[in-house]
Design a protein around this motif. Structure first.
Motif, PDB file in Angstrom:
ATOM      1  N   SER A 176      11.168 -24.019  12.062  1.00 31.90           N
ATOM      2  CA  SER A 176      12.242 -24.961  12.342  1.00 31.90           C
ATOM      3  C   SER A 176      12.468 -25.874  11.155  1.00 31.90           C
ATOM      4  O   SER A 176      11.528 -26.450  10.621  1.00 31.90           O
ATOM      5  CB  SER A 176      11.909 -25.788  13.584  1.00 31.90           C
ATOM      6  N   GLY A 177      13.743 -26.011  10.752  1.00 27.76           N
ATOM      7  CA  GLY A 177      14.098 -26.940   9.699  1.00 27.76           C
ATOM      8  C   GLY A 177      14.935 -28.060  10.256  1.00 27.76           C
ATOM      9  O   GLY A 177      15.955 -27.820  10.901  1.00 27.76           O
ATOM     10  N   GLY A 178      14.541 -29.312  10.039  1.00 24.00           N
ATOM     11  CA  GLY A 178      15.309 -30.453  10.501  1.00 24.00           C
ATOM     12  C   GLY A 178      15.279 -30.579  12.011  1.00 24.00           C
ATOM     13  O   GLY A 178      14.330 -30.164  12.688  1.00 24.00           O
ATOM     14  N   ALA A 232       6.483 -12.539  18.311  1.00 23.59           N
ATOM     15  CA  ALA A 232       5.949 -12.847  16.985  1.00 23.59           C
ATOM     16  C   ALA A 232       6.841 -13.824  16.255  1.00 23.59           C
ATOM     17  O   ALA A 232       8.030 -13.923  16.517  1.00 23.59           O
ATOM     18  CB  ALA A 232       5.827 -11.558  16.178  1.00 23.59           C
ATOM     19  N   MET A 233       6.254 -14.560  15.325  1.00 23.97           N
ATOM     20  CA  MET A 233       6.990 -15.551  14.555  1.00 23.97           C
ATOM     21  C   MET A 233       7.451 -14.942  13.233  1.00 23.97           C
ATOM     22  O   MET A 233       6.663 -14.345  12.512  1.00 23.97           O
ATOM     23  CB  MET A 233       6.106 -16.766  14.248  1.00 23.97           C
ATOM     24  N   VAL A 234       8.751 -15.121  12.874  1.00 23.16           N
ATOM     25  CA  VAL A 234       9.258 -14.720  11.574  1.00 23.16           C
ATOM     26  C   VAL A 234      10.154 -15.829  11.065  1.00 23.16           C
ATOM     27  O   VAL A 234      10.644 -16.643  11.837  1.00 23.16           O
ATOM     28  CB  VAL A 234      10.061 -13.396  11.652  1.00 23.16           C
ATOM     29  N   PRO A 235      10.405 -15.905   9.756  1.00 27.89           N
ATOM     30  CA  PRO A 235      11.214 -17.010   9.222  1.00 27.89           C
ATOM     31  C   PRO A 235      12.633 -16.980   9.760  1.00 27.89           C
ATOM     32  O   PRO A 235      13.186 -15.941  10.082  1.00 27.89           O
ATOM     33  CB  PRO A 235      11.180 -16.762   7.712  1.00 27.89           C
ATOM     34  N   ALA A 236      13.232 -18.165   9.843  1.00 31.79           N
ATOM     35  CA  ALA A 236      14.613 -18.302  10.301  1.00 31.79           C
ATOM     36  C   ALA A 236      15.560 -18.407   9.128  1.00 31.79           C
ATOM     37  O   ALA A 236      15.158 -18.636   7.992  1.00 31.79           O
ATOM     38  CB  ALA A 236      14.743 -19.551  11.178  1.00 31.79           C
ATOM     39  N   ALA A 237      16.877 -18.273   9.442  1.00 30.85           N
ATOM     40  CA  ALA A 237      17.893 -18.508   8.429  1.00 30.85           C
ATOM     41  C   ALA A 237      17.975 -19.996   8.134  1.00 30.85           C
ATOM     42  O   ALA A 237      17.653 -20.829   8.951  1.00 30.85           O
ATOM     43  CB  ALA A 237      19.241 -18.013   8.940  1.00 30.85           C
ATOM     44  N   THR A 238      18.432 -20.365   6.951  1.00 32.59           N
ATOM     45  CA  THR A 238      18.569 -21.772   6.585  1.00 32.59           C
ATOM     46  C   THR A 238      19.928 -22.013   5.974  1.00 32.59           C
ATOM     47  O   THR A 238      20.582 -21.115   5.459  1.00 32.59           O
ATOM     48  CB  THR A 238      17.474 -22.190   5.584  1.00 32.59           C
ATOM     49  N   GLY A 239      20.347 -23.282   6.026  1.00 32.88           N
ATOM     50  CA  GLY A 239      21.570 -23.705   5.356  1.00 32.88           C
ATOM     51  C   GLY A 239      22.797 -22.991   5.867  1.00 32.88           C
ATOM     52  O   GLY A 239      22.878 -22.611   7.018  1.00 32.88           O
ATOM     53  N   HIS A 240      23.753 -22.782   4.970  1.00 32.77           N
ATOM     54  CA  HIS A 240      24.997 -22.111   5.328  1.00 32.77           C
ATOM     55  C   HIS A 240      24.889 -20.597   5.175  1.00 32.77           C
ATOM     56  O   HIS A 240      25.843 -19.893   5.397  1.00 32.77           O
ATOM     57  CB  HIS A 240      26.140 -22.611   4.442  1.00 32.77           C
ATOM     58  N   PHE A 251      19.697 -28.480  10.744  1.00 31.45           N
ATOM     59  CA  PHE A 251      19.158 -28.343  12.091  1.00 31.45           C
ATOM     60  C   PHE A 251      18.894 -26.873  12.368  1.00 31.45           C
ATOM     61  O   PHE A 251      19.429 -25.978  11.693  1.00 31.45           O
ATOM     62  CB  PHE A 251      20.093 -28.939  13.148  1.00 31.45           C
ATOM     63  N   THR A 252      18.044 -26.628  13.350  1.00 28.99           N
ATOM     64  CA  THR A 252      17.673 -25.272  13.735  1.00 28.99           C
ATOM     65  C   THR A 252      17.990 -25.065  15.204  1.00 28.99           C
ATOM     66  O   THR A 252      17.628 -25.892  16.043  1.00 28.99           O
ATOM     67  CB  THR A 252      16.176 -25.009  13.487  1.00 28.99           C
ATOM     68  N   VAL A 253      18.672 -23.990  15.505  1.00 24.14           N
ATOM     69  CA  VAL A 253      19.032 -23.637  16.886  1.00 24.14           C
ATOM     70  C   VAL A 253      18.019 -22.638  17.418  1.00 24.14           C
ATOM     71  O   VAL A 253      17.775 -21.600  16.794  1.00 24.14           O
ATOM     72  CB  VAL A 253      20.459 -23.049  16.949  1.00 24.14           C
ATOM     73  N   HIS A 254      17.417 -22.962  18.552  1.00 23.72           N
ATOM     74  CA  HIS A 254      16.509 -22.053  19.251  1.00 23.72           C
ATOM     75  C   HIS A 254      17.235 -21.482  20.465  1.00 23.72           C
ATOM     76  O   HIS A 254      17.838 -22.230  21.247  1.00 23.72           O
ATOM     77  CB  HIS A 254      15.264 -22.799  19.729  1.00 23.72           C
ATOM     78  N   TRP A 255      17.143 -20.187  20.634  1.00 24.06           N
ATOM     79  CA  TRP A 255      17.720 -19.494  21.796  1.00 24.06           C
ATOM     80  C   TRP A 255      16.708 -18.449  22.224  1.00 24.06           C
ATOM     81  O   TRP A 255      16.527 -17.447  21.520  1.00 24.06           O
ATOM     82  CB  TRP A 255      19.055 -18.867  21.418  1.00 24.06           C
ATOM     83  N   GLY A 256      16.025 -18.691  23.359  1.00 26.77           N
ATOM     84  CA  GLY A 256      14.900 -17.841  23.691  1.00 26.77           C
ATOM     85  C   GLY A 256      13.854 -17.953  22.605  1.00 26.77           C
ATOM     86  O   GLY A 256      13.448 -19.047  22.208  1.00 26.77           O
ATOM     87  N   SER A 257      13.425 -16.832  22.070  1.00 29.59           N
ATOM     88  CA  SER A 257      12.433 -16.837  20.992  1.00 29.59           C
ATOM     89  C   SER A 257      13.075 -16.663  19.621  1.00 29.59           C
ATOM     90  O   SER A 257      12.384 -16.417  18.639  1.00 29.59           O
ATOM     91  CB  SER A 257      11.418 -15.714  21.234  1.00 29.59           C
ATOM     92  N   ARG A 258      14.404 -16.799  19.537  1.00 30.78           N
ATOM     93  CA  ARG A 258      15.110 -16.571  18.274  1.00 30.78           C
ATOM     94  C   ARG A 258      15.687 -17.869  17.729  1.00 30.78           C
ATOM     95  O   ARG A 258      15.967 -18.804  18.485  1.00 30.78           O
ATOM     96  CB  ARG A 258      16.224 -15.540  18.478  1.00 30.78           C
ATOM     97  N   THR A 259      15.902 -17.895  16.433  1.00 29.53           N
ATOM     98  CA  THR A 259      16.376 -19.123  15.800  1.00 29.53           C
ATOM     99  C   THR A 259      17.343 -18.805  14.656  1.00 29.53           C
ATOM    100  O   THR A 259      17.350 -17.705  14.103  1.00 29.53           O
ATOM    101  CB  THR A 259      15.209 -19.934  15.202  1.00 29.53           C
ATOM    102  N   PHE A 260      18.172 -19.776  14.335  1.00 31.02           N
ATOM    103  CA  PHE A 260      18.854 -19.807  13.043  1.00 31.02           C
ATOM    104  C   PHE A 260      18.982 -21.267  12.627  1.00 31.02           C
ATOM    105  O   PHE A 260      18.912 -22.176  13.463  1.00 31.02           O
ATOM    106  CB  PHE A 260      20.230 -19.114  13.084  1.00 31.02           C
ATOM    107  N   SER A 261      19.136 -21.498  11.332  1.00 29.13           N
ATOM    108  CA  SER A 261      19.275 -22.853  10.807  1.00 29.13           C
ATOM    109  C   SER A 261      20.604 -23.012  10.094  1.00 29.13           C
ATOM    110  O   SER A 261      21.192 -22.037   9.598  1.00 29.13           O
ATOM    111  CB  SER A 261      18.128 -23.176   9.838  1.00 29.13           C
TER     112      SER A 261
END
Length: 665
Positions: free
Chosen positions: A69-71, A22-30, A457-467
Motif C-alpha cells: 500500500s502506498g499512501g 499471496a502478496m505481490v507489488p501493486a501499481a503506483t502513480g499514474h 493512494f491505494t485502492v483495495h478490492w478483495g485481495s487486489r490493489t492498485f495505486s
C-alpha cells in the motif's frame, strides 16, 4: 490483570475455513500496472482544478494481487451495501430555461442538451433528475418579475382557482423540459413551489416569507395538484413533490415559512388527500429545507400519523453538515433521503464534494442548482450579479461554456447509473471517496483530493490493489468489472486495536455470514469468566446480528452464568452486550459508553420461555441505539457507542452452541 469486561477466547473452538492470497507489488502513480493475468482493466477519467483535464480518459490500470500500500488506503467492499441511487441532476429555473430556449444559439441547442441529458452520449454527463420550480424563484428572466400560477390584483382572491394557469411556463420552460425528456425519456422531474399566490399568504406578497392563511389550506393543496396535472398534461410526468421549498426561512425572493406543525397538518389533511383524489402518487418529500439538518423533517415526522403521509426526506446544503442525513437515517431508517439543491459558488462545496458527502450519508440523489446562467450569473431577481455557478454559461454571443461544475458533477453522473447501490469504501485521509455498484455489476469509485498537493493512494478490492497519484483538488473516477477474490475468514479473536498488521485476522471484514455451512461456534470453557469469539475486524455502523443459541452446561465460577452476544464492541470503554440468564430467567443488557458504565438492565422473561432450548437472539443497531429481540419479539433496548463496532458471540462461565449466525449491514 484483565478487566472482567474485556473479551477473551479461552476454551473456544471455531471451525471455519480460512484462506489467504499471496502478496505481490501493486501499481503506483499514474502508470498502468502489470496486474494479474485475465483481470479486467480499471478505467479512469480525471478533472483537474485548472481544467487542463476535463473528464479526460486516463491510461488504464490493472489490479495487482495483494500489492503493498502506498499512501492513503481506500478499501472497496461490495459485501456492504447501502442506499440505491435515484440519480443526479440540476434545475431549469426561469432564468436557465429562458437562456437555453431563447438565447442559446439554436444550432447548438441539440448538442448542449444531448451532452447534459442523453444517457448514450459518450461525452455527456447523463443527468437524470430535474427539480423544477412551480412558479418563480430568485432566478427569473425579468427583474422583480415574480409570478405564480394564480396571481390576482391586490385585494382579490380566487379560492376555487378559476384563474389558475401555467401559461407563463408554456413559453420556454415546458419546451426546454420536453427537449430534455426527448434526450432522456426516463427523466425524473420533481415539482416544488417557492411561494403560493400572494392572496393565500399572511403578508399578501409572493416574496418576503409570510405563511399560509388557514382558510386557504385547501386552495393551496388544489393549486399544487393542478400544477402537477398541468405538467403531466403537457407530457412531463412528475416523479416527486414537496409542500414548500425551504419552509423554515424568509427570503427577499419568493418564499413562505411553514412550521413543522403546519406542514404536517397541511400534508396530512389537505395535500395528500388532494393528490389521492386526483389519482396522483408522486413521492412526497418533507424537509426540502435550506440546510443539512434533521431538525425540521424529524419534527414534521414526529407529529402523530405524519409518517404515513410522507414518502421521503429531502435536504439542501447551504449550511449544516452532511452527517445530518445520517442522523435522519438513524431517526427514521425506513425513509429515503434525497439531496435536492446546492449551488457551487453560493456554497463552498464543489459538485464532487457534494456527491461524496451526500452519498456517504444516505442520500439517493445529488442535485445542483441552475443548469444555465449568463456570464454575470443571471438573470437574477435583483438585476445584479449572483455568485451561483451554473453547469453551463450561455454567452452574450449565444455560445455555451461548460464550467467546472459540469465536469465535476459529471465525474459521478456519467458513471453512476440510476439503480446503482452505494457500496462500502473505507479509509481516512485527504482523498475523499465514495463507491457504487451499477445494476450490471460494474464498480465505480469517485475520489476527490481535498488537499492542494498531489496525493498517492491505494485502492483495495478483495485481495487486489492498485495505486494512483491524484493532483491537488483533482477529481478522479475509476470503473471496473468482475468479482473480488474474497479472503474468507471465520470468527476469531481479532478486536479493534489488535493485530494491526493484519486487520482482517480472525474474521471476514464485512458482509453476511452463516455458520451452518462453515461450521459452528462452540464455547466450551467453564471456570473462566468470559469466553468470546469476534467477527474479525468488522467495522460496522448500522447492522443486524442474529444467532440461534443453545445452552450447554453452566459453571460455578460466577454467580449467574450467561450466554449471548456483543451487539457492539469497540474497546473496553465502548460496548453493548445482551445475555440470556437462565438462573434469573431474564434477558440482561449491559452497556459501557465513553468509559461510563451504564450498568445492567434485567428484563424478566415470561414463565413459559424454556431457557434449556435454543432461542434466536437478535440485535438491531441504528445510530446510538440497539434493540434486542428474542425469538422475533423485542425484549430490551440500550444506548450504544457512537463509533463503529465489531460483533461478538460471548458466554460467561457457560457452554453454548451458536448456529445460523448472520450479520447484515
Amino acid at each position: 490483570m484483565r478487566s472482567s469486561y474485556l473479551p477473551v477466547t479461552a476454551g473456544l473452538t471455531v471451525t471455519v475455513a480460512i484462506t489467504a492470497a499471496a502478496m505481490v507489488p501493486a501499481a503506483t502513480g499514474h502508470r498502468t500496472s502489470t496486474g494479474i493475468a485475465g483481470t479486467a482493466p480499471v478505467q479512469a477519467w480525471l478533472t483537474t482544478d485548472d481544467l487542463s483535464q476535463k473528464l479526460s480518459p486516463q491510461p488504464d490500470l490493472r489490479f495487482a494481487g495483494n500489492g503493498s500500500s502506498g499512501g492513503q488506503v481506500i478499501a472497496v467492499d461490495e459485501d456492504r451495501t447501502f442506499q440505491k441511487i435515484a440519480g443526479f441532476g440540476a434545475t431549469f429555473t426561469d432564468s436557465a430555461a429562458y437562456l437555453m430556449w431563447n438565447k442559446l444559439d439554436p444550432s447548438l441547442r441539440g448538442d448542449v442538451m444531448s451532452r447534459l441529458f442523453d444517457p448514450d452520449n459518450a461525452d455527456g454527463v447523463h443527468l437524470s433528475i430535474l427539480r423544477q420550480p412551480a412558479g418563480a424563484t430568485d432566478f427569473i428572466k425579468d427583474v422583480h418579475g415574480y409570478y405564480t400560477y394564480d396571481d390576482r390584483p391586490a385585494g382579490r382572491t380566487d379560492p376555487d382557482l378559476d384563474h389558475f394557469s401555467i401559461q407563463h411556463d408554456d413559453a420556454y420552460v415546458i419546451p426546454v423540459l420536453r427537449e430534455a425528456m426527448r434526450h432522456n425519456p426516463a427523466m425524473k422531474v420533481m415539482l416544488t413551489s417557492w411561494s403560493p399566490p400572494a392572496w393565500m399568504k399572511t403578508n399578501g406578497s409572493i416574496i418576503d416569507g409570510g405563511t399560509l392563511k388557514q382558510q386557504f389550506y385547501r386552495s393551496y393543496a388544489v393549486y399544487l395538484v393542478k400544477a402537477i396535472q398541468a405538467y403531466q398534461q403537457r407530457g412531463i410526468p412528475i416523479w416527486a413533490t414537496s409542500a414548500q421549498n425551504e419552509p423554515s426561512v424568509t427570503q427577499t425572493y419568493p418564499s413562505m415559512t411553514l412550521s413543522s406543525a403546519q406542514e404536517a397538518t397541511f400534508v396530512q389533511q389537505y395535500f395528500r388527500p388532494a393528490l389521492t383524489a386526483a389519482g396522483l402518487s408522486p413521492l412526497l418529500f418533507t424537509g426540502d429545507d435550506v440546510c443539512f439538518s434533521a431538525g425540521y423533517p424529524a419534527a414534521v415526522l414526529d407529529h402523530p400519523g405524519a409518517t404515513g403521509a410522507f414518502d421521503a426526506v429531502s435536504m439542501h446544503g447551504y449550511c449544516g453538515n452532511y452527517q445530518a442525513m445520517t442522523t435522519m437515517h438513524a431517526l427514521q431508517p425506513d425513509f429515503d433521503i434525497y439531496q435536492t439543491e446546492l449551488s457551487p459558488g453560493c456554497q463552498s462545496q464543489n459538485p464532487a464534494q457534494l456527491v461524496i458527502g451526500a452519498m456517504r450519508n444516505w442520500a439517493r440523489s445529488a442535485i445542483t442548482w441552475n443548469v444555465a446562467l449568463d456570464p454575470r450569473g443571471g438573470p437574477f431577481h435583483r438585476g445584479d450579479a449572483s455568485n451561483c455557478i451554473p453547469l453551463v454559461t450561455v454567452g452574450d454571443d449565444g455560445k455555451p461554456t461548460y464550467n467546472a461544475a459540469y465536469y465535476r458533477e459529471g465525474q459521478a453522473s456519467r458513471f453512476v447509473r440510476p439503480g446503482a447501490e452505494r457500496i462500502a469504501s473505507t479509509g481516512d485521509g485527504p482523498v475523499q471517496h465514495v463507491a457504487f455498484r451499477n445494476p450490471d455489476g460494474q464498480k465505480v469509485l469517485l475520489a476527490y483530493n481535498s488537499g492542494s498537493s498531489d496525493q498517492e493512494f491505494t485502492v483495495h478490492w478483495g485481495s487486489r490493489t492498485f495505486s494512483y497519484t491524484l493532483p491537488g483538488k483533482g477529481t478522479i473516477t475509476f470503473t471496473w468489472d468482475g468479482t473480488p477474490d474474497h479472503r474468507t475468514y471465520g470468527w476469531g479473536d481479532s478486536t479493534f486495536g489488535a493485530d494491526t498488521d493484519r486487520p482482517n485476522a480472525g474474521g471476514q471484514q464485512t458482509g453476511t455470514w452463516d455458520l451452518r455451512t462453515g461450521g459452528e461456534a462452540d464455547s466450551t470453557g467453564l471456570g473462566a469468566a468470559w469466553n468470546s469469539t469476534f467477527l474479525g475486524y468488522a467495522d460496522l455502523r448500522d447492522f443486524t446480528v442474529r444467532a440461534d443459541v443453545r445452552p450447554g452446561t453452566a459453571g460455578t465460577t460466577v454467580g449467574a452464568p450467561k450466554y449471548g452476544i456483543y451487539a457492539c464492541y469497540h474497546d473496553a470503554d465502548n460496548y453493548v452486550q445482551g445475555w440470556l440468564d437462565p438462573d434469573g430467567h431474564s434477558f440482561d443488557t449491559h452497556a459501557v459508553v465513553s468509559g461510563m458504565d451504564l450498568g445492567w438492565d434485567n428484563t424478566t422473561l415470561d414463565p413459559d420461555v424454556d431457557l434449556s432450548a435454543a432461542h434466536r437472539i437478535e440485535a438491531r443497531r441504528h445510530g446510538t441505539s440497539v434493540t434486542f429481540l428474542l425469538d422475533g419479539k423485542t425484549v430490551a433496548r440500550s444506548v450504544a457507542p457512537a463509533m463503529n463496532c465489531q460483533i461478538g458471540l460471548v458466554t460467561q462461565d457457560h457452554t453454548a452452541q451458536f448456529r445460523n449466525v448472520s450479520v447484515r449491514s
